[in-house]
Design a protein around this motif. Structure first.
Motif, mmCIF file in Angstrom:
data_model
loop_
_atom_site.group_PDB
_atom_site.id
_atom_site.type_symbol
_atom_site.label_atom_id
_atom_site.label_comp_id
_atom_site.label_asym_id
_atom_site.label_seq_id
_atom_site.Cartn_x
_atom_site.Cartn_y
_atom_site.Cartn_z
ATOM 1 N N PRO A 57 0.850 -1.194 0.000
ATOM 2 C CA PRO A 57 0.000 0.000 0.000
ATOM 3 C C PRO A 57 0.884 1.242 0.000
ATOM 4 N N PRO A 58 0.385 2.435 -0.352
ATOM 5 C CA PRO A 58 -1.020 2.705 -0.668
ATOM 6 C C PRO A 58 -1.363 2.562 -2.142
ATOM 7 N N PHE A 60 -6.499 -2.270 3.577
ATOM 8 C CA PHE A 60 -6.216 -0.857 3.284
ATOM 9 C C PHE A 60 -7.108 -0.360 2.158
ATOM 10 N N SER A 113 -9.841 2.475 2.293
ATOM 11 C CA SER A 113 -9.727 3.601 1.360
ATOM 12 C C SER A 113 -11.011 3.778 0.551
#
Length: 584
Positions: free
Chosen positions: A62-63, A238, A242
């Motif tokens: 990530p990201p 993640f 998000s």
């Protein structure tokens, strides 16, 4: 486009030729036969399998979802321990597997990928040997050679991929511009940790191969798979967070209410699009205001005081100056709490009630006018009856007395004051009951020209010119009442002019409305009363009644129109009357 494709094909062909030459010069085919006839064939097969598994179990970071393939760690470890020839055999066998079983990509892309890896592995090996590195198990004395060979591996990859993207780019590619904008440097900094991890894993694999080749390689592969699955799970979490955050932000931005959230610990501040539009500030600017010196804020102090404080408030009306406009905001602030009921921040809601506030004021004004109107109507009638008697006797006295006696008893002065009282009474009656509207087809141009023609210039205190620029548009209106409107506005404009000036009356025809502008070159209206100039009995003149503009507003609103102060400054004032056009 065709030229770009031709360049790309030429570049791929050159890369394949160079890689093939390197492959041929190192007698890789002979090395392959030696491995097949030696006990090391099992380790070779396990190394190829580990490379295949490394490509299938990449570490997703990530990201941005960048993929870290650990096959480079295996290739580098093989170069350091077994040398270039065996590493190229591993690369060749893996490429054969990719072409046969991985058919998602076109075959030539697999071949080009093989050529790139050949050049990267060969370049790092030559650099390693040049710097004094020796084939064999990991030696701490050769750390510098290991590090620089990794850098060489990394740079060759960057150069080869950079040239490929340049040849495939349909737009102009300006290398100097990318360097100037630090785009290349930023990209290199982003991927640098990946290559450091690659070198570290190569060291780990080298140490495991030295301790126990078969077991060490199996252990490395298992750790690699577990690491890939762990990072993939972390990346999925993640990504979910998000996506959920993006979803919530879209919901917040779709809300017409301005929302400001403040994190107490990190002092992070976020605004939805409505809040940005209402406050006319960016997130960075708002944070600067919140953390800065409050005494430096010369405007909107009450609003910033509430936002900076931690007090819980509900539906507080606050004025907010935004450029030339002043908004009326309904502000509410509440605490944000976590699952443990601990205060972690605040949320502030902003409702723009400017239009509603103005509507409420107009309704209140109408109710006040209606109440006052009834009082005025009765009072005016009662006042005019005795005034008529008094005026009659004073007129008789004036005609009977000599000029000396009239001056001695101030009879002319009393008659003038009686005329003023009569004027006030008439205006009170007009404000209370302007009369029933008798609409007819008429031209405003004719009404204004009649007023100007009958207007006595001697009534002006100063030298004033009246100019017009009006079109011939027929409107449904009451000529008598509109004449009163124009008389009041022209009189106000003439009284605002000092010494010499001009009154300009012009019109604009829009799609469904007719706009009439009355502009003078007077001294302007004081800013402190501009918002309330249509209130009754409000005046800045010594001899004014304060009813003229109230009458104008009442008449225009009865015509389903609108009158407003368009602009006012030291160089003059402009009023705007908007009337509806008659249906076609």
């Amino acid at each position: 486009m065709k030229a770009s494709m031709k360049t790309t094909k030429s570049y791929i062909l050159i890369t394949l030729v160079l890689a093939g030459s390197l492959f041929y010069l190192h007698n890789v085919h002979s090395t392959f036969l030696e491995i097949a006839n030696s006990p090391g064939w099992l380790l070779t097969i396990l190394l190829v399998c580990s490379i295949v598994l490394a490509n299938q179990h990449m570490v997703i970071l990530p990201p941005y979802g960048n993929a870290l393939s650990m096959d480079s760690s295996i290739y580098l470890a093989s170069v350091f321990i077994f040398g270039l020839e065996i590493t190229l055999v591993l690369l060749f066998l893996n490429s054969i597997y990719e072409i046969i079983f991985q058919r998602k990509s076109i075959w030539w892309k697999h071949v080009f990928n093989f050529a790139m890896y050949t050049m990267m592995i060969s370049g790092s090996y030559y650099l390693f040997v040049f710097l004094g590195g020796e084939e064999g198990y990991i030696n701490a004395m050769s750390s510098f050679a290991y590090l620089l060979s990794l850098i060489g591996y990394f740079l060759i990859n960057v150069i080869l991929m950079g040239i490929y993207f340049w040849t495939t780019s349909s737009s102009s590619f300006n290398l100097l511009e990318l360097i100037y904008n630090n785009s290349i440097i930023k990209s290199l900094v982003e991927v640098l940790p990946n290559y450091i991890v690659t070198l570290a894993l190569a060291f780990v694999l080298g140490i495991l191969l030295e301790a126990q080749p078969i077991f060490g390689l199996v252990l490395f592969v298992l750790l690699m798979i577990l690491l890939s699955l762990s990072f993939k799970k972390h990346f999925n979490l993640f990504e979910n967070v998000s996506n959920d955050r993006t979803y919530r932000e879209q919901i917040m931005n779709s809300v017409l209410v301005g929302i400001v959230t403040i994190d107490e610990k990190s002092t992070d501040i976020s605004l939805n699009s409505s809040a940005i539009s209402l406050l006319d500030v960016t997130q960075e600017k708002l944070k600067e205001i919140m953390l800065g010196n409050f005494s430096e804020q010369s405007e909107n102090k009450e609003f910033w005081r509430i936002l900076r404080s931690k007090e819980v408030v509900q539906n507080i009306k606050v004025s907010y100056k935004k450029g030339p406009k002043t908004l009326v905001l309904l502000v509410s602030q509440s605490e944000l709490k976590n699952n443990s009921n601990e205060v972690i921040g605040r949320v502030c809601q902003l409702n723009d009630i400017t239009e509603r506030h103005q509507l409420e004021k107009r309704m209140h004004q109408s109710e006040k006018l209606a109440a006052v109107g009834e009082l005025f109507a009765g009072a005016a009638h009662e006042i005019r009856n005795p005034l008529t008697v008094i005026q009659g006797f004073l007129t008789l006295m004036k005609n009977t007395f000599s000029e000396k006696e009239n001056s001695r008893y101030h009879v002319p002065f009393m008659l003038n004051e009686l005329d003023r009282i009569n004027t006030i009474a008439e205006e009170m009656l007009m404000l209370a009951k302007p009369g029933e509207i008798k609409l007819e087809q008429a031209f405003i141009k004719d009404i204004i020209e009649e007023i100007i023609h009958n207007y006595n210039p001697s009534t002006f205190k100063h030298d004033i010119q009246i100019e017009t620029d009006l079109d011939d548009t027929q409107l449904l209106l009451d000529p008598k009442q509109i004449k009163q409107v124009m008389y009041n506005l022209i009189r106000n404009s003439s009284e605002a002019v000092v010494e010499r000036g001009t009154i300009l009356i012009y019109s604009k025809k829009l799609q469904d409305t007719y706009q009439l502008y009355i502009r003078d070159t007077g001294t302007g209206i004081p800013t402190d009363i501009q918002q309330v100039i249509f209130d009754p009995f409000l005046t800045d003149k010594d001899n004014g009644t304060g009813l003229g503009l109230s009458i104008v507003q009442r008449i225009i609103e009865n015509h389903k129109g609108k009158v407003e102060l368009f602009s006012s400054s030291e160089s003059g004032t402009t009023f705007l009357i908007t009337l509806p056009l008659p249906p076609k």
